[in-house]
Design a protein around this motif. Structure first.
Motif, PDB file in Angstrom:
ATOM      1  N   ARG A   5      22.201  32.005  27.863  1.00 29.96           N
ATOM      2  CA  ARG A   5      20.975  31.230  27.872  1.00 29.96           C
ATOM      3  C   ARG A   5      21.333  29.772  27.702  1.00 29.96           C
ATOM      4  N   THR A   6      20.664  28.897  28.411  1.00 34.47           N
ATOM      5  CA  THR A   6      20.914  27.471  28.299  1.00 34.47           C
ATOM      6  C   THR A   6      19.766  26.831  27.538  1.00 34.47           C
ATOM      7  N   GLU A   7      20.105  26.057  26.524  1.00 31.98           N
ATOM      8  CA  GLU A   7      19.119  25.359  25.708  1.00 31.98           C
ATOM      9  C   GLU A   7      19.163  23.880  26.040  1.00 31.98           C
ATOM     10  N   ILE A  14      23.018  23.101  25.831  1.00 27.37           N
ATOM     11  CA  ILE A  14      23.925  23.970  25.103  1.00 27.37           C
ATOM     12  C   ILE A  14      23.829  25.339  25.758  1.00 27.37           C
ATOM     13  N   VAL A  15      24.955  25.848  26.214  1.00 26.30           N
ATOM     14  CA  VAL A  15      25.002  27.175  26.808  1.00 26.30           C
ATOM     15  C   VAL A  15      25.376  28.160  25.714  1.00 26.30           C
ATOM     16  N   VAL A  16      24.618  29.224  25.591  1.00 23.60           N
ATOM     17  CA  VAL A  16      24.893  30.259  24.604  1.00 23.60           C
ATOM     18  C   VAL A  16      25.176  31.541  25.353  1.00 23.60           C
ATOM     19  N   THR A  17      26.319  32.157  25.034  1.00 24.21           N
ATOM     20  CA  THR A  17      26.709  33.381  25.723  1.00 24.21           C
ATOM     21  C   THR A  17      27.349  34.361  24.747  1.00 24.21           C
ATOM     22  N   ALA A  89      28.387  24.272  23.920  1.00 22.89           N
ATOM     23  CA  ALA A  89      28.341  25.707  24.206  1.00 22.89           C
ATOM     24  C   ALA A  89      28.623  26.494  22.931  1.00 22.89           C
ATOM     25  N   VAL A  90      28.089  27.708  22.897  1.00 25.81           N
ATOM     26  CA  VAL A  90      28.391  28.660  21.832  1.00 25.81           C
ATOM     27  C   VAL A  90      28.865  29.932  22.510  1.00 25.81           C
ATOM     28  N   LEU A  91      30.087  30.344  22.179  1.00 24.35           N
ATOM     29  CA  LEU A  91      30.679  31.543  22.757  1.00 24.35           C
ATOM     30  C   LEU A  91      30.627  32.695  21.755  1.00 24.35           C
ATOM     31  N   ALA A  92      30.701  33.915  22.268  1.00 25.86           N
ATOM     32  CA  ALA A  92      30.765  35.134  21.448  1.00 25.86           C
ATOM     33  C   ALA A  92      29.606  35.219  20.465  1.00 25.86           C
ATOM     34  N   MET A  93      28.406  34.839  20.913  1.00 28.43           N
ATOM     35  CA  MET A  93      27.224  34.854  20.051  1.00 28.43           C
ATOM     36  C   MET A  93      26.859  36.299  19.704  1.00 28.43           C
TER      37      MET A  93
END
Length: 119
Positions: A5-7, A14-17, A89-93
């Motif tokens: 999801r992109t915020e 910020i891309v969150v995946t 970005a936030v990885l491994a959410m």
């Protein structure tokens, strides 16, 4: 291909995946773990309504709505934390939830804050 999801933020997105990497991007800096934590409970009237729903069976919508609201709040707090430390970005959410005491639940959203740039 888009992951997660992109915020939108004032400074960009910020891309969150939930994945450990982001296709088409390289991680140029790891900023560490970011998290958002919320603690929620249902009111006495809400618990009464949910108890009535359990008698009838099926989806207990009052608790579903509470869980969804708690996850959304924890997620937004995590994104805010990532934004504050300069991540894009936030990885491994992931989410985690635990019952603190009867009727009181904590919900945690967490992941690895990074700075990414296109390859």
């Amino acid at each position: 291909m888009t992951y997660g999801r992109t915020e939108s933020t004032r400074g960009g997105e910020i891309v969150v995946t939930t994945t450990n990497d982001l296709e088409g991007f390289k991680v140029v800096r790891h900023l560490g773990v970011v998290r958002g934590l919320t603690v929620r409970s249902r009111s006495v009237l809400g618990n009464l309504g949910a108890s009535l729903q359990t008698i009838l069976g099926g989806n207990i919508t009052l608790y579903s709505e509470l869980a969804e609201k708690a996850r959304g709040e924890a997620y937004e707090l995590m994104v805010q934390h990532a934004r504050e430390i300069g991540a894009n970005a936030v990885l491994a959410m992931r989410y985690d939830a635990n019952e603190i005491t009867d009727g009181v639940t904590e919900v945690l959203a967490y992941g690895t804050a990074v700075v990414v740039e296109p390859r």
